[in-house]
Design a protein around this motif. Sequence first.
Motif, PDB file in Angstrom:
ATOM      1  N   GLY A 121      24.792  60.469  44.637  1.00  0.00           N
ATOM      2  CA  GLY A 121      23.506  60.816  44.176  1.00  0.00           C
ATOM      3  C   GLY A 121      23.011  60.179  43.030  1.00  0.00           C
ATOM      4  N   ALA A 122      23.044  60.778  41.748  1.00  0.00           N
ATOM      5  CA  ALA A 122      22.712  59.872  40.599  1.00  0.00           C
ATOM      6  C   ALA A 122      23.912  59.673  39.635  1.00  0.00           C
ATOM      7  CB  ALA A 122      21.693  60.753  39.645  1.00  0.00           C
ATOM      8  N   LYS A 123      25.140  60.119  40.150  1.00  0.00           N
ATOM      9  CA  LYS A 123      26.305  60.427  39.559  1.00  0.00           C
ATOM     10  C   LYS A 123      27.245  58.998  40.005  1.00  0.00           C
ATOM     11  CE  LYS A 123      27.667  64.307  40.019  1.00  0.00           C
ATOM     12  NZ  LYS A 123      28.543  65.603  39.938  1.00  0.00           N
ATOM     13  N   LEU A 124      27.916  58.329  38.997  1.00  0.00           N
ATOM     14  CA  LEU A 124      28.924  57.300  39.378  1.00  0.00           C
ATOM     15  C   LEU A 124      29.993  57.989  40.136  1.00  0.00           C
ATOM     16  CD1 LEU A 124      29.822  54.279  39.362  1.00  0.00           C
ATOM     17  CD2 LEU A 124      31.058  54.593  37.159  1.00  0.00           C
ATOM     18  N   ALA A 125      30.466  57.612  41.100  1.00  0.00           N
ATOM     19  CA  ALA A 125      31.565  58.208  41.833  1.00  0.00           C
ATOM     20  C   ALA A 125      32.850  57.168  41.888  1.00  0.00           C
ATOM     21  CB  ALA A 125      31.307  58.281  43.448  1.00  0.00           C
ATOM     22  N   GLY A 126      32.622  55.833  41.692  1.00  0.00           N
ATOM     23  CA  GLY A 126      33.788  54.914  41.538  1.00  0.00           C
ATOM     24  C   GLY A 126      33.147  53.585  41.341  1.00  0.00           C
ATOM     25  N   VAL A 127      34.086  52.738  41.538  1.00  0.00           N
ATOM     26  CA  VAL A 127      33.702  51.279  41.371  1.00  0.00           C
ATOM     27  C   VAL A 127      34.558  50.509  42.405  1.00  0.00           C
ATOM     28  CG1 VAL A 127      33.639  49.092  40.124  1.00  0.00           C
ATOM     29  CG2 VAL A 127      33.031  51.211  39.039  1.00  0.00           C
ATOM     30  N   VAL A 128      33.840  49.605  43.214  1.00  0.00           N
ATOM     31  CA  VAL A 128      34.838  48.811  43.939  1.00  0.00           C
ATOM     32  C   VAL A 128      34.750  47.107  43.272  1.00  0.00           C
ATOM     33  CG1 VAL A 128      34.689  47.470  46.416  1.00  0.00           C
ATOM     34  CG2 VAL A 128      33.975  49.974  45.847  1.00  0.00           C
ATOM     35  N   ARG A 129      35.928  46.774  43.194  1.00  0.00           N
ATOM     36  CA  ARG A 129      36.091  45.482  42.524  1.00  0.00           C
ATOM     37  C   ARG A 129      36.762  44.337  43.431  1.00  0.00           C
ATOM     38  NH1 ARG A 129      40.795  42.691  40.682  1.00  0.00           N
ATOM     39  NH2 ARG A 129      40.186  41.589  38.701  1.00  0.00           N
ATOM     40  N   ALA A 130      35.990  43.377  43.781  1.00  0.00           N
ATOM     41  CA  ALA A 130      36.431  42.350  44.539  1.00  0.00           C
ATOM     42  C   ALA A 130      36.834  40.930  43.823  1.00  0.00           C
ATOM     43  CB  ALA A 130      35.445  42.089  45.552  1.00  0.00           C
ATOM     44  N   ALA A 131      37.930  40.451  44.276  1.00  0.00           N
ATOM     45  CA  ALA A 131      38.711  39.149  43.294  1.00  0.00           C
ATOM     46  C   ALA A 131      38.958  38.295  44.163  1.00  0.00           C
ATOM     47  CB  ALA A 131      39.579  39.649  42.315  1.00  0.00           C
ATOM     48  N   MET A 132      38.633  36.943  43.896  1.00  0.00           N
ATOM     49  CA  MET A 132      39.165  35.760  44.312  1.00  0.00           C
ATOM     50  C   MET A 132      39.799  34.964  43.303  1.00  0.00           C
ATOM     51  SD  MET A 132      37.258  33.400  47.245  1.00  0.00           S
ATOM     52  CE  MET A 132      36.980  34.916  48.328  1.00  0.00           C
ATOM     53  N   PRO A 133      40.864  34.421  43.528  1.00  0.00           N
ATOM     54  CA  PRO A 133      41.494  33.517  42.685  1.00  0.00           C
ATOM     55  C   PRO A 133      40.838  32.154  42.731  1.00  0.00           C
ATOM     56  CG  PRO A 133      42.894  33.637  44.338  1.00  0.00           C
ATOM     57  CD  PRO A 133      41.930  34.570  44.713  1.00  0.00           C
ATOM     58  N   HIS A 134      40.845  31.509  41.540  1.00  0.00           N
ATOM     59  CA  HIS A 134      40.060  30.272  41.225  1.00  0.00           C
ATOM     60  C   HIS A 134      41.046  29.259  42.032  1.00  0.00           C
ATOM     61  CE1 HIS A 134      38.588  31.340  36.925  1.00  0.00           C
ATOM     62  NE2 HIS A 134      37.789  31.410  38.138  1.00  0.00           N
ATOM     63  N   THR A 135      42.039  29.292  42.686  1.00  0.00           N
ATOM     64  CA  THR A 135      42.882  28.049  43.414  1.00  0.00           C
ATOM     65  C   THR A 135      42.441  28.363  44.787  1.00  0.00           C
ATOM     66  OG1 THR A 135      44.542  30.123  43.862  1.00  0.00           O
ATOM     67  CG2 THR A 135      45.061  28.467  42.041  1.00  0.00           C
ATOM     68  N   ALA A 136      41.672  29.257  45.250  1.00  0.00           N
ATOM     69  CA  ALA A 136      41.289  29.350  46.643  1.00  0.00           C
ATOM     70  C   ALA A 136      39.959  28.416  46.708  1.00  0.00           C
ATOM     71  CB  ALA A 136      40.981  30.803  47.041  1.00  0.00           C
ATOM     72  N   LEU A 137      39.022  28.570  45.534  1.00  0.00           N
ATOM     73  CA  LEU A 137      37.878  28.000  45.472  1.00  0.00           C
ATOM     74  C   LEU A 137      38.412  26.390  45.146  1.00  0.00           C
ATOM     75  CD1 LEU A 137      34.881  27.359  45.234  1.00  0.00           C
ATOM     76  CD2 LEU A 137      35.179  27.834  42.641  1.00  0.00           C
ATOM     77  N   LEU A 138      39.362  26.065  44.372  1.00  0.00           N
ATOM     78  CA  LEU A 138      39.706  24.531  44.100  1.00  0.00           C
ATOM     79  C   LEU A 138      40.411  24.113  45.721  1.00  0.00           C
ATOM     80  CD1 LEU A 138      41.471  24.745  40.720  1.00  0.00           C
ATOM     81  CD2 LEU A 138      39.413  24.100  41.558  1.00  0.00           C
ATOM     82  N   ARG A 139      40.921  25.062  46.367  1.00  0.00           N
ATOM     83  CA  ARG A 139      41.680  24.660  47.662  1.00  0.00           C
ATOM     84  C   ARG A 139      40.329  24.043  48.646  1.00  0.00           C
ATOM     85  NH1 ARG A 139      43.895  28.702  49.034  1.00  0.00           N
ATOM     86  NH2 ARG A 139      45.503  28.630  47.918  1.00  0.00           N
ATOM     87  N   ARG A 140      39.481  24.994  48.867  1.00  0.00           N
ATOM     88  CA  ARG A 140      38.420  24.514  49.612  1.00  0.00           C
ATOM     89  C   ARG A 140      37.537  23.484  49.148  1.00  0.00           C
ATOM     90  NH1 ARG A 140      34.816  29.890  50.107  1.00  0.00           N
ATOM     91  NH2 ARG A 140      33.466  28.549  51.747  1.00  0.00           N
ATOM     92  N   VAL A 141      37.339  23.404  47.842  1.00  0.00           N
ATOM     93  CA  VAL A 141      36.809  21.964  47.163  1.00  0.00           C
ATOM     94  C   VAL A 141      37.592  20.788  47.491  1.00  0.00           C
ATOM     95  CG1 VAL A 141      35.614  21.075  45.237  1.00  0.00           C
ATOM     96  CG2 VAL A 141      35.280  23.427  45.821  1.00  0.00           C
ATOM     97  N   GLY A 142      38.825  21.053  47.205  1.00  0.00           N
ATOM     98  CA  GLY A 142      39.861  19.706  47.414  1.00  0.00           C
ATOM     99  C   GLY A 142      40.016  19.209  48.861  1.00  0.00           C
ATOM    100  N   LEU A 143      39.881  20.247  49.749  1.00  0.00           N
ATOM    101  CA  LEU A 143      40.009  19.766  51.241  1.00  0.00           C
ATOM    102  C   LEU A 143      38.655  19.029  51.482  1.00  0.00           C
ATOM    103  CD1 LEU A 143      41.768  23.069  52.900  1.00  0.00           C
ATOM    104  CD2 LEU A 143      42.768  21.059  52.283  1.00  0.00           C
ATOM    105  N   THR A 144      37.529  19.440  50.999  1.00  0.00           N
ATOM    106  CA  THR A 144      36.438  19.068  51.361  1.00  0.00           C
ATOM    107  C   THR A 144      36.260  17.661  50.902  1.00  0.00           C
ATOM    108  OG1 THR A 144      35.399  21.179  51.518  1.00  0.00           O
ATOM    109  CG2 THR A 144      33.895  19.175  51.207  1.00  0.00           C
ATOM    110  N   TRP A 145      36.698  17.574  49.372  1.00  0.00           N
ATOM    111  CA  TRP A 145      36.528  16.268  48.769  1.00  0.00           C
ATOM    112  C   TRP A 145      37.596  15.205  49.352  1.00  0.00           C
ATOM    113  CZ3 TRP A 145      36.482  17.409  42.722  1.00  0.00           C
ATOM    114  CH2 TRP A 145      35.427  17.875  42.575  1.00  0.00           C
ATOM    115  N   LEU A 146      38.737  15.695  50.048  1.00  0.00           N
ATOM    116  CA  LEU A 146      39.840  14.911  50.389  1.00  0.00           C
ATOM    117  C   LEU A 146      38.858  14.478  51.890  1.00  0.00           C
ATOM    118  CD1 LEU A 146      42.556  13.701  50.372  1.00  0.00           C
ATOM    119  CD2 LEU A 146      43.341  15.882  51.668  1.00  0.00           C
ATOM    120  N   ALA A 147      38.395  15.436  52.787  1.00  0.00           N
ATOM    121  CA  ALA A 147      37.714  14.848  53.923  1.00  0.00           C
ATOM    122  C   ALA A 147      36.734  13.817  53.802  1.00  0.00           C
ATOM    123  CB  ALA A 147      37.384  16.152  54.814  1.00  0.00           C
ATOM    124  N   MET A 148      35.984  14.056  52.541  1.00  0.00           N
ATOM    125  CA  MET A 148      35.064  13.150  52.115  1.00  0.00           C
ATOM    126  C   MET A 148      35.773  11.651  51.811  1.00  0.00           C
ATOM    127  SD  MET A 148      32.236  15.496  50.044  1.00  0.00           S
ATOM    128  CE  MET A 148      31.553  14.409  49.466  1.00  0.00           C
TER     129      MET A 148
END
Length: 430
Positions: A121-148
């Motif tokens: 309703g109008a009250k806070l029941a809880g909080v959902v937290r989602a996290a992703m380490p920087h290493t995952a981003l760096l891995r995706r960027v690194g693989l893309t840069w390596l392919a390029m």
Amino acid sequence: MRRRIVTLTVLAAVVATALFGLPLAVAALWYFREDTGSDLERAADATALEVSDALAAGRVPDQPVQGAATVGIYDRAGRLVSGRGPDTADSVVSRVSAADVDVASGPVDGADVLAVPVMDGAKLAGVVRAAMPHTALLRRVGLTWLAMAGFGVAAVAASWLIARRIAARLAQPLEALAAAATRIGEGDFTARAPRAGVAEIDQVGAALDGTAQRIGDSLDRERAFSAEASHQLRTPLAGLRLQLEAALETPGADPYEAIRAGIGSADRLERTIEDLLALSRERRAPRAELDLDAVLGELRRSGGALLNGRGLRVEVQDPPAARASVAAVRQVLAVLLDNATTHGRGPVTVVARDAGGALAIDVADDGPDLGDTDPFARARTAPPGHGIGLRLARSLAEAEGGRLRLSSPHPPTFTLLLPPAEDPGTPSAE
């Protein structure tokens, strides 16, 4: 040249790849950062929808599905009740718990964190937290840069291979052109440059071939003229020798007369040399009107000594004026007189006449019938020097726009035809 073409092509490929690849790499980094935030927001929203009822009823929700993002569920007090994450609320979760916000995000302990509230309703029941380490981003960027980078290296390698092929195609005809030029420089004027199929290179090859052809033709003409001219110089030398031998065989004769005759022959020899040098020049002055009287008068003076008493008769039968070099006509008549002296018999007759508007000069003697033989062609069995003078005389006549031909085989008669001084088809100026 090959190395320069390859180097420039590869350098151009590297610069083009860098200019295209660096902005693309920055764009890829920005895209993945935005995509990471979108992934966190989708994971947090999907989990919040699943656990909203459980949190509103005070139950512990089920363990959320852990995918690319790590998801944790917190109660009102900021304690972790399900999933993974810190045991107590961090700064991002605290902002959602303390304020009326729909979403909060930021970096926490080497990870990108996004938190969304779960409302009852109008009250806070809880909080959902989602996290992703920087290493995952760096891995995706690194693989893309390596392919390029791999594609960039492949593009540069392909450019290198293409450059080598183009360099070989361009260098081979130029090397062949240089080889042909070297052969021409060494005196082989038959060398020709091969065609490469490249218009600019073929134009250079054609120009080089034309130059070689002209040089070869010029050299052949000079060699032929030198051989014919050297033969022509023997005529006044022979006259001088005959005069000196005649003086030696007549002890009582006046030596001064022989000396004067020898000086005259030497003068004729000098004039012959000057005439041949003048006629050998490639560019001549415009033809002037021929002084026929002077040429025939000189022929009367010099011909008697050369014929050694056989007799010379010169006739003038109302000849027209003609334009020709005095030196050329003098040498042609000298050749014909020498030919009559060497191969003919009896007196020699020279007649200047009109031949249909052209000047004709006939030289005849009582020599043997020439039949069907060509006196201008040297047979393989002919003695050295035979026919050389006549070929020289014919070339001199043709250079003056005239002709020299055998007009009668018996008695042998050679006719020199010279063009008239005025062309009948050209109107005279008033």
